[in-house]
Design an enzyme around this catalytic site. Sequence first.
Site, PDB file in Angstrom:
ATOM      1  N   ARG A  65       0.851  -1.189   0.000  1.00  0.00           N
ATOM      2  CA  ARG A  65       0.000   0.000   0.000  1.00  0.00           C
ATOM      3  C   ARG A  65       0.885   1.237   0.000  1.00  0.00           C
ATOM      4  O   ARG A  65       2.093   1.143   0.141  1.00  0.00           O
ATOM      5  CB  ARG A  65      -0.971  -0.033   1.197  1.00  0.00           C
ATOM      6  CG  ARG A  65      -0.239  -0.471   2.447  1.00  0.00           C
ATOM      7  CD  ARG A  65      -0.387   0.330   3.669  1.00  0.00           C
ATOM      8  NE  ARG A  65      -0.386   1.740   3.512  1.00  0.00           N
ATOM      9  CZ  ARG A  65       0.709   2.495   3.596  1.00  0.00           C
ATOM     10  NH1 ARG A  65       1.914   1.960   3.787  1.00  0.00           N
ATOM     11  NH2 ARG A  65       0.628   3.796   3.488  1.00  0.00           N
ATOM     12  N   GLY A  66       0.208   2.398  -0.166  1.00  0.00           N
ATOM     13  CA  GLY A  66       0.957   3.623  -0.372  1.00  0.00           C
ATOM     14  C   GLY A  66       1.069   3.832  -1.867  1.00  0.00           C
ATOM     15  O   GLY A  66       1.409   2.888  -2.608  1.00  0.00           O
ATOM     16  N   ALA A  67       0.770   5.046  -2.306  1.00  0.00           N
ATOM     17  CA  ALA A  67       0.601   5.286  -3.744  1.00  0.00           C
ATOM     18  C   ALA A  67       1.791   4.817  -4.596  1.00  0.00           C
ATOM     19  O   ALA A  67       1.612   4.050  -5.554  1.00  0.00           O
ATOM     20  CB  ALA A  67       0.294   6.764  -3.968  1.00  0.00           C
ATOM     21  N   GLN A 215      -2.477   2.795   9.864  1.00  0.00           N
ATOM     22  CA  GLN A 215      -1.188   2.825   9.149  1.00  0.00           C
ATOM     23  C   GLN A 215      -0.157   3.675   9.908  1.00  0.00           C
ATOM     24  O   GLN A 215       1.045   3.423   9.814  1.00  0.00           O
ATOM     25  CB  GLN A 215      -1.372   3.399   7.724  1.00  0.00           C
ATOM     26  CG  GLN A 215      -2.076   2.475   6.755  1.00  0.00           C
ATOM     27  CD  GLN A 215      -3.558   2.731   6.700  1.00  0.00           C
ATOM     28  OE1 GLN A 215      -4.168   3.152   7.673  1.00  0.00           O
ATOM     29  NE2 GLN A 215      -4.175   2.476   5.561  1.00  0.00           N
ATOM     30  N   ASP A 256      -2.088  10.732  -2.484  1.00  0.00           N
ATOM     31  CA  ASP A 256      -2.392   9.639  -3.421  1.00  0.00           C
ATOM     32  C   ASP A 256      -2.694  10.153  -4.817  1.00  0.00           C
ATOM     33  O   ASP A 256      -2.548   9.428  -5.803  1.00  0.00           O
ATOM     34  CB  ASP A 256      -3.576   8.817  -2.904  1.00  0.00           C
ATOM     35  CG  ASP A 256      -3.123   7.945  -1.743  1.00  0.00           C
ATOM     36  OD1 ASP A 256      -3.013   8.478  -0.632  1.00  0.00           O
ATOM     37  OD2 ASP A 256      -2.840   6.755  -1.983  1.00  0.00           O
ATOM     38  N   ASN A 266      -5.522  12.302   0.090  1.00  0.00           N
ATOM     39  CA  ASN A 266      -4.642  11.467   0.920  1.00  0.00           C
ATOM     40  C   ASN A 266      -5.529  10.720   1.912  1.00  0.00           C
ATOM     41  O   ASN A 266      -6.764  10.860   1.908  1.00  0.00           O
ATOM     42  CB  ASN A 266      -3.592  12.321   1.632  1.00  0.00           C
ATOM     43  CG  ASN A 266      -2.490  11.476   2.252  1.00  0.00           C
ATOM     44  OD1 ASN A 266      -1.907  10.621   1.568  1.00  0.00           O
ATOM     45  ND2 ASN A 266      -2.184  11.660   3.519  1.00  0.00           N
ATOM     46  N   LYS A 267      -4.917   9.908   2.727  1.00  0.00           N
ATOM     47  CA  LYS A 267      -5.643   9.057   3.682  1.00  0.00           C
ATOM     48  C   LYS A 267      -6.717   9.834   4.430  1.00  0.00           C
ATOM     49  O   LYS A 267      -6.483  10.968   4.854  1.00  0.00           O
ATOM     50  CB  LYS A 267      -4.630   8.449   4.647  1.00  0.00           C
ATOM     51  CG  LYS A 267      -5.184   7.551   5.727  1.00  0.00           C
ATOM     52  CD  LYS A 267      -6.094   6.455   5.212  1.00  0.00           C
ATOM     53  CE  LYS A 267      -5.458   5.581   4.153  1.00  0.00           C
ATOM     54  NZ  LYS A 267      -6.443   4.685   3.485  1.00  0.00           N
TER      55      LYS A 267
END
Length: 365
Positions: A65-67, A215, A256, A266-267
């Site tokens: 995960r993470g762009a 996260q 993202d 973003n998150k």
Amino acid sequence: MNAPTTATPQTTADHPTTVRSVEWIGGLDGHVRLIDQTQLPEKLVYIDARDVATLWDAIKRLCVRGAPAIGIAAAMGIPLALQQEASADGNALRACARRAAEYLATSRPTAVNLFWALERMQRVLDDPALTDAADLRSALLDEARRIRDEDAAMCRAIGEFGEPLIPDNGAVLTHCNAGGLATAELGTALAPIYIARAKGRAVRVFADETRPLLQGARLTAWELQQAGVDVTVLCDNMAAQVMRAGQVDLVITGADRIAANGDAANKIGTYGVAVLAAAHQIPFYVAAPASTFDLATPTGDDIPIEHRSPDEVACGFGRRTVPAGVACYCPAFDVTPAALIRGIITDRGLISPVTRENIAARIGT
Ligand code: MRU
């Protein structure tokens, strides 16, 4: 075949502070190795993905995960897919690769790096000079590895551009995980912190725990601890009080997808942090590589937001905390308006003020 494997952390040579979240193991007949981030911080477990379905599932379930890391994994999925196609016919290989790209593109909708990386792979597929099947296979693997290596370099550049923004003995608040686990190496939001540390500077980090999947608590705290960085985890609802107490010098988050006008997805929870930062006159920065900008998307309103299972809110980590039958809202991302962002730290320098014109000048070329 795809069973998780446990191993000791594989640290990068030049930056011993970070682990490799995604990499290609071996040659053309190799495979993708991912850290299973769902298992952290309890266990450092690797998934060896030897087929595209395993990779898709790993992206969907946030094992990777993470762009930027999602983009790298998807790119590596193309040479992986071709291992199932024995044909030496270029058209058959291209059709197989395109099917894999279309499938991987359905895994997660918000991080534009996924689509950016698949477009890069598509350009290789479109190269008319690649008539030989073996050359095509090699070129696709080379491109996937290049995407990974370029991301590592972009993270380093973000770190160098962002590091001077951190005052001596400064405290940075961050949300979610935009560190080495989310990228090829140093991360985006955490890169300035790692660079500051590498230069011998003291820096402290407040990591929002980042409900519902934690996260920040599980991943950011883990990797900063591994690197010997002073990190304190906050429940998300504590950030306001910590800011009010004057304990935060600046906020840095990842992104993202950044629209042409600078609105940044973003998150979930990032927007709230930006509002809090504005209320306390604390500078709020976004750190992201050029691959996270989507200049074809005019504003944040046009960014597709992933919604995940309400069970992630109601039954997080196997414990029901919401009565059965009660509705739960679970968007995975929110959008921070450009007006709340002091600057975007990119691999091409700092964009500040965040305007459509400044973004086009720095990223649009
Ligand atoms: O749902 P996730 O964990 O993939 O969300 C990740 C984030 O929102 C990160 O902050 C973002 O991708 C930047 S990663 C360098």
